[in-house]
Design a protein around this motif. Structure first.
Motif, short mmCIF file in Angstrom:
data_model
loop_
_atom_site.label_atom_id
_atom_site.label_comp_id
_atom_site.label_asym_id
_atom_site.label_seq_id
_atom_site.Cartn_x
_atom_site.Cartn_y
_atom_site.Cartn_z
N LEU A 41 -58.77 50.06 -30.18
CA LEU A 41 -58.61 49.55 -29.10
C LEU A 41 -60.32 50.24 -28.53
CD1 LEU A 41 -57.71 47.46 -27.17
CD2 LEU A 41 -56.32 48.64 -26.95
N LYS A 42 -60.47 49.76 -28.11
CA LYS A 42 -61.52 50.51 -27.28
C LYS A 42 -61.88 49.54 -25.24
CE LYS A 42 -66.00 52.35 -26.34
NZ LYS A 42 -67.58 53.39 -27.02
N LYS A 43 -61.25 50.03 -24.16
CA LYS A 43 -62.08 49.02 -23.36
C LYS A 43 -61.73 50.18 -21.96
CE LYS A 43 -57.68 47.29 -21.55
NZ LYS A 43 -56.73 46.99 -21.37
N TRP A 44 -62.40 49.29 -20.99
CA TRP A 44 -61.48 49.74 -19.67
C TRP A 44 -60.93 49.92 -18.51
CZ3 TRP A 44 -64.98 53.44 -17.60
CH2 TRP A 44 -66.58 53.45 -17.98
N LEU A 45 -60.30 50.78 -18.57
CA LEU A 45 -58.88 50.38 -17.76
C LEU A 45 -58.23 50.85 -16.73
CD1 LEU A 45 -54.65 50.18 -19.02
CD2 LEU A 45 -55.57 53.30 -19.32
N LYS A 46 -58.04 49.98 -16.36
CA LYS A 46 -57.81 50.12 -14.65
C LYS A 46 -56.83 51.03 -14.29
CE LYS A 46 -56.75 46.96 -10.53
NZ LYS A 46 -56.59 45.73 -10.13
N MET A 47 -56.85 52.06 -13.52
CA MET A 47 -55.87 52.07 -12.54
C MET A 47 -55.38 52.11 -11.42
SD MET A 47 -55.97 55.15 -14.71
CE MET A 47 -56.36 54.56 -15.86
N ASP A 48 -54.40 51.72 -11.51
CA ASP A 48 -53.16 51.17 -9.89
C ASP A 48 -53.49 52.55 -9.20
OD1 ASP A 48 -52.83 49.00 -11.32
OD2 ASP A 48 -51.63 49.54 -12.48
N LEU A 49 -54.48 52.15 -8.23
CA LEU A 49 -53.90 53.86 -6.76
C LEU A 49 -52.87 54.17 -7.10
CD1 LEU A 49 -57.13 52.53 -5.24
CD2 LEU A 49 -56.78 54.29 -6.78
N VAL A 50 -52.22 54.98 -6.50
CA VAL A 50 -51.04 55.50 -6.05
C VAL A 50 -50.78 55.47 -4.77
CG1 VAL A 50 -49.14 57.03 -6.33
CG2 VAL A 50 -50.91 56.74 -8.32
N SER A 51 -49.78 55.35 -3.77
CA SER A 51 -50.07 55.43 -2.08
C SER A 51 -50.13 56.75 -1.90
CB SER A 51 -48.54 54.80 -1.87
OG SER A 51 -47.92 55.50 -1.08
N GLY A 52 -50.51 56.90 -1.23
CA GLY A 52 -50.68 58.26 -0.61
C GLY A 52 -51.95 59.01 -1.78
N SER A 53 -53.06 58.20 -1.94
CA SER A 53 -53.17 58.97 -3.20
C SER A 53 -55.28 59.47 -2.07
CB SER A 53 -54.30 57.90 -3.85
OG SER A 53 -54.92 56.78 -3.38
N ASP A 54 -55.90 60.50 -2.44
CA ASP A 54 -56.59 60.23 -1.67
C ASP A 54 -58.26 60.07 -2.17
OD1 ASP A 54 -57.95 62.88 0.39
OD2 ASP A 54 -58.64 63.79 -1.67
N CYS A 55 -57.95 58.81 -1.67
CA CYS A 55 -58.97 57.29 -1.23
C CYS A 55 -59.21 57.37 -0.05
CB CYS A 55 -58.96 56.88 -2.19
SG CYS A 55 -58.16 57.06 -4.45
N LYS A 56 -60.92 56.97 -0.04
CA LYS A 56 -61.22 56.01 1.82
C LYS A 56 -60.59 55.08 1.40
CE LYS A 56 -64.83 59.28 1.21
NZ LYS A 56 -66.85 59.43 0.74
N GLU A 57 -60.78 54.35 2.69
CA GLU A 57 -59.60 53.05 3.29
C GLU A 57 -61.32 52.45 2.42
OE1 GLU A 57 -57.43 51.91 4.27
OE2 GLU A 57 -56.46 54.27 4.47
N GLY A 58 -60.44 50.81 2.16
CA GLY A 58 -61.99 49.60 2.29
C GLY A 58 -62.51 49.87 0.71
N MET A 59 -61.88 50.52 -0.43
CA MET A 59 -62.56 50.48 -1.96
C MET A 59 -62.42 49.30 -2.30
SD MET A 59 -60.34 53.25 -3.64
CE MET A 59 -61.08 53.13 -5.12
N LEU A 60 -63.28 48.47 -3.02
CA LEU A 60 -64.19 47.66 -3.27
C LEU A 60 -63.57 47.47 -4.30
CD1 LEU A 60 -67.69 47.31 -2.28
CD2 LEU A 60 -65.24 46.25 -1.45
N LYS A 61 -63.36 48.31 -5.80
CA LYS A 61 -63.21 48.11 -6.42
C LYS A 61 -62.19 49.78 -7.36
CE LYS A 61 -67.41 46.51 -8.88
NZ LYS A 61 -68.32 46.74 -9.99
N ALA A 62 -61.46 49.18 -8.12
CA ALA A 62 -60.10 50.53 -8.70
C ALA A 62 -61.03 51.61 -9.65
CB ALA A 62 -58.84 49.59 -9.48
N PRO A 63 -60.43 52.51 -9.53
CA PRO A 63 -60.86 53.19 -10.09
C PRO A 63 -60.43 53.02 -11.85
CG PRO A 63 -60.33 54.59 -8.61
CD PRO A 63 -59.73 53.17 -8.75
#
Length: 197
Positions: free
Chosen positions: A116-138
Motif C-alpha cells: 500500500l502506498k498512499k497519502w495519509l491525512k493527518m487529523d489535526l490535534v486541538s491546540g496544535s501549533d497551526c495557523k488559523e484558516g488552514m485550507l488543507k490538512a497536512p
C-alpha cells in the motif's frame, strides 16, 4: 491477499517507509518536524519509531524505512489493529503532536500483493501549533510492504545480515577478537573526558 492460505510455519516481514509530507505550510514553527510511527508488538503493547527532524521551510522529505519480522500467529492479532502515524514537532523538552493518522492493518493485508502506498491525512490535534484558516490538512506519504517467508528464508536473511556485519571494510582488516583499534580507544577516552566536565 487471503492470509488464511499462508502456511502456519511462515514468517512475514514488514517494511514501512515514511516518504514525505505536504500541506504543512500553515504550521507556525518552521523547524524540527518529524514523523512518529507506532507498530504493535503483541500483548496490547507497541513500539514507537521516529524519523529524523526536518525543516518545514522546504517540502519535508524523510524517505526513511523501518523493517520488522514476525511469526504467522501474529497476523490475526494484527488484523484488528491500525498502523498509527503522528506528525510531531520537536520542542525544547520532548515533542508536540501536530496531527495523527491511522491505516487499518486489515486494509494493508487485504490489498493487492500486501502493498500500500498512499497519502495519509493527518487529523489535526486541538491546540496544535497551526495557523488559523488552514485550507488543507497536512498529509504524509507512506508505503507499506508485507512479505511472507519461510523459517528457512528468514534464517538465511539473518545470516546474510550477520555476514554483512562481519565484513566491515575497516582500514585495518577485520579481526573478530578486536572491537576497536588503538585510535578508536583514544577517541573514546577523549569523549569520556569531555563528558566529565
Amino acid at each position: 491477499m487471503d492470509t488464511s492460505q499462508i502456511p502456519s510455519h511462515a514468517y512475514f516481514s514488514c517494511e514501512v517507509r515514511i516518504i514525505q509530507a505536504r500541506n504543512i505550510e500553515f504550521i507556525k514553527s518552521t523547524k524540527n518536524l518529524f514523523a512518529r510511527l507506532y507498530l504493535p508488538t503483541g500483548n496490547n503493547k507497541r513500539i514507537q519509531l521516529n524519523t529524523k527532524n526536518v525543516s518545514t521551510k522546504s517540502a519535508p522529505f524523510w524517505n526513511e524505512s523501518f523493517d520488522c519480522s514476525c511469526p504467522h500467529e501474529f497476523l490475526e492479532n494484527l488484523k484488528q489493529q491500525s498502523l498509527v502515524l503522528e506528525l510531531r514537532q520537536r520542542k525544547m523538552l520532548g515533542s508536540h503532536l501536530v496531527g495523527k493518522g491511522e491505516i487499518p492493518w486489515k486494509a494493508i493485508l487485504e490489498s493487492q500483493n500486501m502493498e500500500l502506498k498512499k497519502w495519509l491525512k493527518m487529523d489535526l490535534v486541538s491546540g496544535s501549533d497551526c495557523k488559523e484558516g488552514m485550507l488543507k490538512a497536512p498529509e504524509v506519504e507512506v508505503e507499506i510492504k508485507i512479505r511472507v517467508a519461510s523459517i528457512i528464508e528468514m534464517e538465511k536473511q539473518n545470516r546474510n545480515m550477520l555476514n554483512n556485519w562481519n565484513e566491515c571494510g575497516c582500514k585495518n582488516g577485520h579481526d573478530h577478537n578486536i572491537w576497536c583499534c588503538a585510535e578508536d580507544c583514544h577517541i573514546f577516552a577523549f569523549g569520556a573526558a569531555l563528558e566529565a566536565f
